[in-house]
Design a protein around this motif. Structure first.
Motif, PDB file in Angstrom:
ATOM      1  N   ASN A  54     -93.154  85.963  42.802  1.00  0.00           N
ATOM      2  CA  ASN A  54     -93.362  87.279  43.410  1.00  0.00           C
ATOM      3  C   ASN A  54     -93.392  88.427  42.395  1.00  0.00           C
ATOM      4  O   ASN A  54     -93.600  89.575  42.772  1.00  0.00           O
ATOM      5  CB  ASN A  54     -92.347  87.546  44.529  1.00  0.00           C
ATOM      6  N   SER A  55     -93.228  88.123  41.103  1.00  0.00           N
ATOM      7  CA  SER A  55     -93.456  89.146  40.068  1.00  0.00           C
ATOM      8  C   SER A  55     -93.615  88.471  38.708  1.00  0.00           C
ATOM      9  O   SER A  55     -93.218  87.313  38.523  1.00  0.00           O
ATOM     10  CB  SER A  55     -92.303  90.165  39.995  1.00  0.00           C
ATOM     11  N   GLY A  56     -94.152  89.235  37.772  1.00  0.00           N
ATOM     12  CA  GLY A  56     -94.240  88.752  36.397  1.00  0.00           C
ATOM     13  C   GLY A  56     -92.866  88.623  35.768  1.00  0.00           C
ATOM     14  O   GLY A  56     -92.616  87.707  34.978  1.00  0.00           O
ATOM     15  N   THR A  57     -91.975  89.539  36.128  1.00  0.00           N
ATOM     16  CA  THR A  57     -90.611  89.487  35.585  1.00  0.00           C
ATOM     17  C   THR A  57     -89.897  88.221  36.057  1.00  0.00           C
ATOM     18  O   THR A  57     -89.209  87.556  35.266  1.00  0.00           O
ATOM     19  CB  THR A  57     -89.837  90.749  36.015  1.00  0.00           C
ATOM     20  N   PRO A 115     -93.788  86.381  22.303  1.00  0.00           N
ATOM     21  CA  PRO A 115     -94.847  87.294  21.858  1.00  0.00           C
ATOM     22  C   PRO A 115     -95.544  87.862  23.105  1.00  0.00           C
ATOM     23  O   PRO A 115     -95.665  87.172  24.117  1.00  0.00           O
ATOM     24  CB  PRO A 115     -95.811  86.392  21.080  1.00  0.00           C
ATOM     25  N   VAL A 116     -95.970  89.118  23.019  1.00  0.00           N
ATOM     26  CA  VAL A 116     -96.661  89.767  24.135  1.00  0.00           C
ATOM     27  C   VAL A 116     -98.105  90.024  23.719  1.00  0.00           C
ATOM     28  O   VAL A 116     -98.340  90.601  22.653  1.00  0.00           O
ATOM     29  CB  VAL A 116     -95.986  91.112  24.498  1.00  0.00           C
ATOM     30  N   ASP A 117     -99.041  89.604  24.531  1.00  0.00           N
ATOM     31  CA  ASP A 117    -100.464  89.837  24.241  1.00  0.00           C
ATOM     32  C   ASP A 117    -100.792  91.243  24.735  1.00  0.00           C
ATOM     33  O   ASP A 117    -101.368  91.441  25.806  1.00  0.00           O
ATOM     34  CB  ASP A 117    -101.316  88.762  24.915  1.00  0.00           C
ATOM     35  N   CYS A 138     -98.775  88.822  30.575  1.00  0.00           N
ATOM     36  CA  CYS A 138     -98.922  89.680  31.760  1.00  0.00           C
ATOM     37  C   CYS A 138    -100.129  90.613  31.687  1.00  0.00           C
ATOM     38  O   CYS A 138    -100.682  91.001  32.703  1.00  0.00           O
ATOM     39  CB  CYS A 138     -97.648  90.487  31.990  1.00  0.00           C
ATOM     40  N   GLN A 139    -100.524  90.992  30.465  1.00  0.00           N
ATOM     41  CA  GLN A 139    -101.644  91.934  30.329  1.00  0.00           C
ATOM     42  C   GLN A 139    -102.923  91.223  29.906  1.00  0.00           C
ATOM     43  O   GLN A 139    -103.945  91.877  29.699  1.00  0.00           O
ATOM     44  CB  GLN A 139    -101.278  93.034  29.313  1.00  0.00           C
ATOM     45  N   GLY A 140    -102.886  89.883  29.805  1.00  0.00           N
ATOM     46  CA  GLY A 140    -103.971  89.198  29.108  1.00  0.00           C
ATOM     47  C   GLY A 140    -104.804  88.212  29.897  1.00  0.00           C
ATOM     48  O   GLY A 140    -105.536  87.420  29.290  1.00  0.00           O
ATOM     49  N   TYR A 186     -98.199 104.057  26.539  1.00  0.00           N
ATOM     50  CA  TYR A 186     -97.595 102.719  26.607  1.00  0.00           C
ATOM     51  C   TYR A 186     -97.343 102.269  25.183  1.00  0.00           C
ATOM     52  O   TYR A 186     -98.275 101.852  24.520  1.00  0.00           O
ATOM     53  CB  TYR A 186     -98.501 101.732  27.331  1.00  0.00           C
ATOM     54  N   TYR A 187     -96.147 102.488  24.637  1.00  0.00           N
ATOM     55  CA  TYR A 187     -94.914 102.844  25.335  1.00  0.00           C
ATOM     56  C   TYR A 187     -94.261 103.990  24.588  1.00  0.00           C
ATOM     57  O   TYR A 187     -94.336 104.029  23.355  1.00  0.00           O
ATOM     58  CB  TYR A 187     -93.998 101.622  25.433  1.00  0.00           C
ATOM     59  N   PRO A 188     -93.569 104.902  25.266  1.00  0.00           N
ATOM     60  CA  PRO A 188     -93.012 106.068  24.579  1.00  0.00           C
ATOM     61  C   PRO A 188     -91.739 105.787  23.772  1.00  0.00           C
ATOM     62  O   PRO A 188     -91.341 106.611  22.950  1.00  0.00           O
ATOM     63  CB  PRO A 188     -92.722 107.039  25.720  1.00  0.00           C
TER      64      PRO A 188
END
Ligand SMILES: *Cc1c(COP(=O)(O)O)cnc(C)c1O
Length: 368
Positions: free
Chosen positions: A54-57, A126-128, A154-156, A309-311
């Protein structure tokens, strides 16, 4: 003048009729649509198993649990990402270890990973970022089998590295189907893996730890999605290349328009990667006299939303149990937090919109 937002889900007649079909079926919780989506998603990514959440997290949390990460363990990740990458490390009682990013791609700097690994390190996430794959060959060389690679994909969705899809590059990967992502179901997540034991654990973990009727083999959560959402996600998955294609075309127009604008640096695409532009992110170099705040104001006054993204680096947040005075250890992240500016690139933004937005930026730069 129409307002241009940073995100707007592209929901068509097919998504709507899929929802009505499921509502009429009476099976509205997790059921056959979720199973069908999982099969189609695994095939698209090119892995053996996909499990919907129900979520990426929830998907990231489950991935860490499936690797038995717990108290006393360390998990390496990038500080230049959404908080949902790192909270699951704490949810499992483990310690996040941040490694600075590489300036061109904004992704974790593979060259700094080797020296960050010690005998307590169990995994690396690692985050794409923005939809561009990390350099997985360089990461694997540095990790050298000492930790499991968990992709935050999540963004890829739909992107690739050396002709392999994002989501097939680590031991396990996590995707998000949140409303702003490249494909979406409102809320949602998926893990992908070739490892059957990870997939089996994931299915138990999302359902209270259930291993059989009133048999609970370990702690679990209610991380299930629904057939209503899976029906939307199935249609979106069929459209993923079309939707990503429109993002890439918009990015191309921005690149052409902005390439020589003083103070503006357009995004770099690494060789070997196919970027899916979850975000189109510029750097604003304030030494040119053009300030990021000024640019944001000018765009806002013309009805154009932007995003930062991201401050802050994740080491700045107290609950991450790192101290904020560590910032000097992350010079590349610190500079990025001050320079990045994301522009609307989603499929509902037209090329005419993109040219108009680029025009506002050029005019702002010319007046400095
Ligand atoms: C969206 C996102 C998440 C979390 O996904 P949710 O579905 O919102 O829980 C995690 N990591 C990154 C990089 C994301 O962009």
């Amino acid at each position: 003048m129409d307002k241009i937002t940073m995100a707007s889900p592209d929901i068509g007649a097919e998504e709507k009729s899929a929802v009505m079909r499921v509502l009429d079926s009476g099976s509205v919780a997790q059921g056959p649509e979720v199973a069908a989506f999982e099969e189609e998603f695994a095939e698209f990514i090119g892995v053996k198993h996909a499990v919907m959440f129900n979520s990426g997290t929830a998907a990231i949390h489950t991935a860490l649990s499936s690797l038995e990460i717990g108290p006393g363990d360390k998990v390496i990740t990038t500080p230049f990402t959404f908080i949902g990458t790192a909270n699951p490390i704490l949810m499992q009682g483990a310690e996040p270890v941040f490694v600075d990013i590489e300036a061109q791609s904004f992704n974790i700097d593979a060259n700094l990973i080797g020296r960050a690994i010690d005998s307590d390190t169990k995994a690396i996430i690692p985050v794409d970022l923005y939809g561009q794959s990390c350099d997985y060959d360089a990461i694997n060389e540095q990790v050298d089998g000492r930790a499991s690679v968990v992709e935050d994909a999540c963004q890829g969705i739909g992107g690739s590295y050396k002709n392999r899809k994002i989501g097939s590059l680590g031991r396990v990967a996590a995707f998000s189907l949140y409303a702003t992502k490249n494909i979406m179901s409102g809320e949602g997540g998926v893990i992908t893996t070739d490892d059957e034991s990870i997939a089996d654990h994931a299915k138990r973990f999302r359902q209270h730890g259930m291993s059989g009727p009133y048999e609970y083999s370990s702690i679990g959560y209610n991380y299930r999605s629904t057939d209503i959402l899976a029906a939307i996600a199935r249609v979106q998955l069929r459209r993923v290349d079309e939707l990503n294609g429109r993002r890439a075309e918009n990015a191309e127009v921005y690149n052409e328009e902005l390439v020589d604008v003083p103070g503006i640096k357009t995004p770099t695409v690494n060789a070997d990667t196919d970027h899916v532009y979850h975000q189109y992110t510029l750097r604003v170099d304030e030494s040119s006299g053009l300030t990021r705040d000024n640019l944001i104001d000018k765009l806002r006054n013309n009805g154009v939303s932007t995003g930062i993204y991201y401050p802050k680096g994740l080491y700045s947040y107290e609950h991450m149990k790192r101290s904020a005075d560590e910032a000097h250890n992350f010079p590349v992240t610190e500079l990025a937090t001050k320079q990045v500016l994301s522009l609307p690139v989603h499929p509902k933004v037209s090329k005419t919109d993109v040219r108009r937005i680029a025009g506002i930026i050029k005019e702002a730069a010319a007046h400095e």
